[in-house]
Design a protein around this motif. Structure first.
Motif, PDB file in Angstrom:
ATOM      1  N   GLY A 251       0.817  -1.210   0.000  1.00 52.36           N
ATOM      2  CA  GLY A 251       0.000   0.000   0.000  1.00 52.36           C
ATOM      3  C   GLY A 251       0.842   1.247   0.000  1.00 52.36           C
ATOM      4  O   GLY A 251       1.941   1.270  -0.529  1.00 52.36           O
ATOM      5  N   ARG A 252       0.337   2.302   0.628  1.00 49.21           N
ATOM      6  CA  ARG A 252       1.025   3.591   0.615  1.00 49.21           C
ATOM      7  C   ARG A 252       2.310   3.541   1.444  1.00 49.21           C
ATOM      8  O   ARG A 252       2.354   2.953   2.510  1.00 49.21           O
ATOM      9  N   TYR A 254       5.349   5.505   3.482  1.00 48.97           N
ATOM     10  CA  TYR A 254       5.680   6.713   4.227  1.00 48.97           C
ATOM     11  C   TYR A 254       7.110   6.627   4.741  1.00 48.97           C
ATOM     12  O   TYR A 254       7.624   5.532   5.012  1.00 48.97           O
ATOM     13  N   PRO A 312       4.428  11.089   3.312  1.00 48.92           N
ATOM     14  CA  PRO A 312       4.164  10.106   2.262  1.00 48.92           C
ATOM     15  C   PRO A 312       5.172  10.217   1.126  1.00 48.92           C
ATOM     16  O   PRO A 312       5.551  11.327   0.724  1.00 48.92           O
TER      17      PRO A 312
END
Length: 314
Positions: A251-252, A254, A312
């Motif tokens: 997923g994202r 960071y 992010p």
């Protein structure tokens, strides 16, 4: 692109490498080895690019405009540990003969013609005047500038100039191309032209590309998705090392700066299904589906870890 192990030593191999700009440490304890032959280094990469290419740091455009080190003049060099490109030692500059450098938007002699510029680059790489002239047509054809040999550099649009710099970098057919953020600042149409130039320039050779940030959408996303290895540098440390597939599966992504209790945070996040990579102060965390930054903050509060930055990457 092939498997780096089958072809020999890793394209990029760092073992506790320390890079200093003059007497100031810019990157410390860098340890990572690529698994394939297309490496994308993202984030604070100015000092790394300068160390790999020998171009003074003030002469290359910073991948991180807020990084004071990238704005300062000085020579970047490996002062401890080991850093190698295709098995050749960067500290001793033995990799230079096996790599071609394509800095981002260097100053150009605008009155020169395209073929003269590429030929001069080949001569600087050691080719004789006659050999250099013979190498020009092939290099220009690879980057889509075959019809532009006699054009003055002042007539080239920005995407064509970037393709030109790629042509000069590969004129003597080095086994590795090192290119600085080749798509930055371009819209998708212009980036598509440079992507095609990159495809031609990197065919049959390894490539190490830098980028200020990771983008997965549009033309810039092609670089990330096509990389065999993705390295993210933040604050002078390696925040992430892996593949785009690993990032996408998580997923994202960071980056975090953790000032205290980092190992306790790692354990707390692991219990929540979030893997913390990197260290000792800079880390990356890929948030799986359903997870949010709130989970990271709650985990930090639970183990009293001091997070001073959570940003992010894409």
């Amino acid at each position: 692109m092939g498997d780096a192990e089958a072809a020999g030593p890793p394209l990029f191999d760092a073992r506790a490498a320390r890079i200093a700009v003059d007497d100031v440490v810019a990157i410390d304890a860098l340890t990572a080895a690529s698994r394939g032959d297309r490496v994308l280094c993202a984030g604070d990469t100015g000092a790394l690019f300068a160390a790999l290419t020998g171009i003074p740091l003030s002469s290359v455009r910073s991948a991180s405009p807020d990084d004071a080190l990238d704005a300062a003049p000085g020579e970047a060099r490996v002062v401890a540990g080991r850093l190698a490109i295709a098995g050749r030692d960067v500290a001793r500059s033995t990799h230079r003969a096996a790599s071609g450098a394509a800095p981002l938007d260097p100053p150009l002699p605008l009155a020169w013609t395209v073929d003269a510029y590429v030929a001069w680059g080949a001569r600087l790489a050691g080719a004789s005047p006659r050999a250099a002239a013979e190498l020009v047509p092939s290099a220009l054809a690879r980057v889509g500038l075959a019809a532009a040999q006699k054009r003055a550099l002042r007539t080239l649009a920005l995407p064509e100039r970037r393709a030109l710099v790629l042509a000069q970098a590969i004129a003597t057919a080095p086994p590795v191309l090192i290119a600085e953020d080749p798509l930055v600042g371009l819209d998708d149409g212009a980036a598509g032209f440079v992507l095609a130039a990159l495809a031609g320039a990197t065919e049959g050779r390894g490539a190490l590309l830098t980028a200020a940030r990771l983008d997965v959408e549009g033309a810039r996303g092609v670089l990330v998705r096509g990389a065999t290895d993705v390295l993210v540098l933040a604050g002078g440390e390696l925040a992430f090392s892996g593949t785009f597939a690993e990032v996408a599966a998580g997923g994202r992504l960071y980056t975090l700066t953790v000032r205290s209790n980092a190992e306790l945070l790692r354990e707390e996040l692991a219990a929540r299904g979030i893997a913390l990579r990197g260290g000792p102060a800079r880390f990356s965390a890929a948030l799986p589906e359903g997870a949010t930054t709130r989970d990271v903050v709650l985990a930090a509060a639970r183990c009293r870890a001091a997070i001073v930055e959570l940003t992010p990457l894409f």
